[in-house]
Design a protein around this motif. Structure first.
Motif: not given
Lengths: 367, 367
Positions: B307, B310-312, B335-336, B339-340
């Motif tokens: 992770d 934050a975001d993509g 998403s979500p 984020r990884c």
């Protein structure tokens, strides 16, 4: 109730195109002494291809390159065309399956020769196509009749193998080129050239890969001796080649096989060695046939059809008697070609075993 | 006018499920220093599997046994089931293609998770199926929601991977067994267990191959380290297994790969070695993540989702910066979960390279 199959699948027979020699060996509880039924190249792949596969084995933890980049580059250079005109797949069998899927919807017409490659027919049936079959003519496929039937039924695909299997006969390049020119609007000629490396010069027309009327299929299974590696390729107009990417198993190629094919292609001396061995074996098979009062048909492949001199019943008995004597051979499926048995080019030992078994098999079959 | 494609094929995008690392290397004109993006098993196959493949290389002139008899016998003994409940194919990818073809006609409903295996989606689209996607729930696939959606849309197929890709999460055997019991009438659960050899005990429910509600897919690509050999298998009720024979590429398996898989299966000590190495690598990846202030998700596979916090957009930048530093990794698509980034279990050297690159990649991505 279990899974709901599509109507198409429900209606398919559970048939297989070929029974393998291992299946027969298990049924017989005895190995064959000579493996001469599947038109495998008993002279084997180039030692360099073997070495390349052995080297690649430890890298088998990696997926193969899904673009088959290096092999397509090498094939493009070899044939003087562009990589964008080449798709590599899991043998011609795999590529035929993709091609039929791309073009044939249920009810669509397809034309082939009666007694020609069963695996092509298997794929056509598998996608619901309607097969129209044209008889051989003088133990050759009949280009004019195939074209005429395709025009008549509005075929999407026309299949022709040159050289031909199961008879080993062939057309010259001019005849094939005339056939390409005559392909009806909206049809595609599948020119299966699996055996072309073993055919006389002048069997294959020049590669014109921008011609949208033909797709040409080649393989590393025959001349290059890599049947078990499963590497085929097709050459055609770039748009048709690109369309394979819509459906093919992108990661379907063995990485070891990619390495083997690349090395095999680079060793054209070995191919020439194989060509000479195969030519010798063809001559020997013809001699064995003659010694037994039988006629071997001319062959442009690594197998020879031997006319047993009567009908399919006799040839089937000869085949059964050869199998009973540990010689794995096959034969054409339909009349009148089924008067023959089909014997792959073998090593001297293989053909010695065949020569020993044939007189007894003939005698037993004639009883 | 050229060949006439089916309407279905005309409408398909020319997309590919994955871009291979070799393609990226060619585009970059530079090899990767660490190949950690395709969840390959960098610890490699059993030395005995390598030796078996090297030994088999000189026999590559023979087609592989189309029945995959020896491998199916060995798999049957290994799993305590019958060979008639096993089909072997060209990786799970190939088997998924056959399965979708057998069940999915244009317009038929199929259920999977949003962000799950793209190659399954590729096959469903390729046969005109309508995909219904259910979101992950807490970074796990959501069995109840998948079943509910399947009932709602009358799905013919439900896809679930356990353990899951791309998150590495898993369900316990009881949850999966409850899911199997809840499969709606007329649906089939495709339980993709590609990573199951790397999961904790208790991840796979007992094999009940007479249950017509589920087909279980396994592979030699992950735990056994033979991704490049292309050997997968499916276990299910005998009638469903027999149906594969109606359409599969009977001679599609590499003979060398058959030999490699057989030897790999026989070397369970090596599998245990791989399991230990993978467990160590997962721990190391989690440490590297923690050293950089990031969180590694628990994993039952040979990869770890990290992770990025934050975001993509951030994760995509981290990924790009890692690739720019010669570290091949991939990431979830939606998403979500996007984020990884997703990092395969590597050898110490691979993970050293990753550990060196990650702080710089993070800093660059955050700029």
């Amino acid at each position: 109730m279990g899974p709901r199959f599509t109507h198409l699948i429900e209606g398919l027979p559970a048939s297989v195109p070929f029974v393998g020699p291992e299946t027969q060996e298990r049924a017989r509880s005895r190995p064959f002494a000579a493996r001469l039924g599947a038109n495998e190249n008993v002279f084997g792949p180039s030692p360099r291809a073997i070495a390349a596969m052995q080297e690649a084995a430890s890298g088998a933890w990696m997926y193969g390159d899904p673009e088959n980049h290096d092999l397509r580059q090498a094939l493009a250079a070899h044939h003087g065309i562009l990589p964008e005109n080449i798709v590599v797949g899991e043998g011609i069998d795999g590529l035929l399956g993709y091609l039929v899927r791309m073009l044939v919807a249920p009810g669509d017409a397809v034309v082939t020769s009666e007694g020609a490659y069963p695996t092509f027919n298997f794929h056509v049936a598998g996608f619901g196509g309607v097969l129209h079959k044209v008889p051989f003519r003088g133990d050759h496929e009949d280009p004019d009749a195939l074209i005429a039937r395709a025009a008549e039924v509005g075929a999407k695909l026309i299949y022709l193998a040159n050289p031909d299997n199961p008879m080993g006969s062939w057309q010259d390049a001019e005849t094939i080129q005339r056939m390409i020119e005559a392909v009806p609007e909206g049809a595609l000629l599948v020119l299966d050239e699996a055996y072309v490396e073993l055919a006389p010069q002048g069997t294959a027309p020049p590669l014109r890969v921008d011609d949208p009327r033909v797709i040409r299929m080649r393989t590393f299974s025959k001349g290059y001796g890599l049947a078990g590696a499963r590497v085929g390729y097709a050459m055609a107009e770039a748009g048709l080649i690109r369309a394979f990417d819509k459906i093919r198993n992108h990661f379907g190629m063995s990485r070891i096989s990619q390495a083997g094919a690349l090395a095999a292609l680079a060793d054209q001396d070995w191919l020439r060695h194989v060509q000479a061995e195969v030519a010798g074996a063809r001559t020997r098979i013809a001699s064995i046939a003659a010694e037994n009062g039988l006629t071997a048909l001319p062959s442009a492949t690594n197998f020879v059809a031997i006319d047993c001199g009567a009908d399919g019943d006799l040839a089937r008995r000869v085949l059964a008697e050869l199998v009973a004597r540990d010689i794995f051979v096959r034969m054409p499926f339909v009349s009148p070609q089924d008067r023959c048995i089909r014997v792959s080019a073998g090593r001297p030992d293989d053909l010695d075993a065949f020569a020993r078994a044939l007189p007894e098999a003939l005698a037993a079959a004639r009883k």
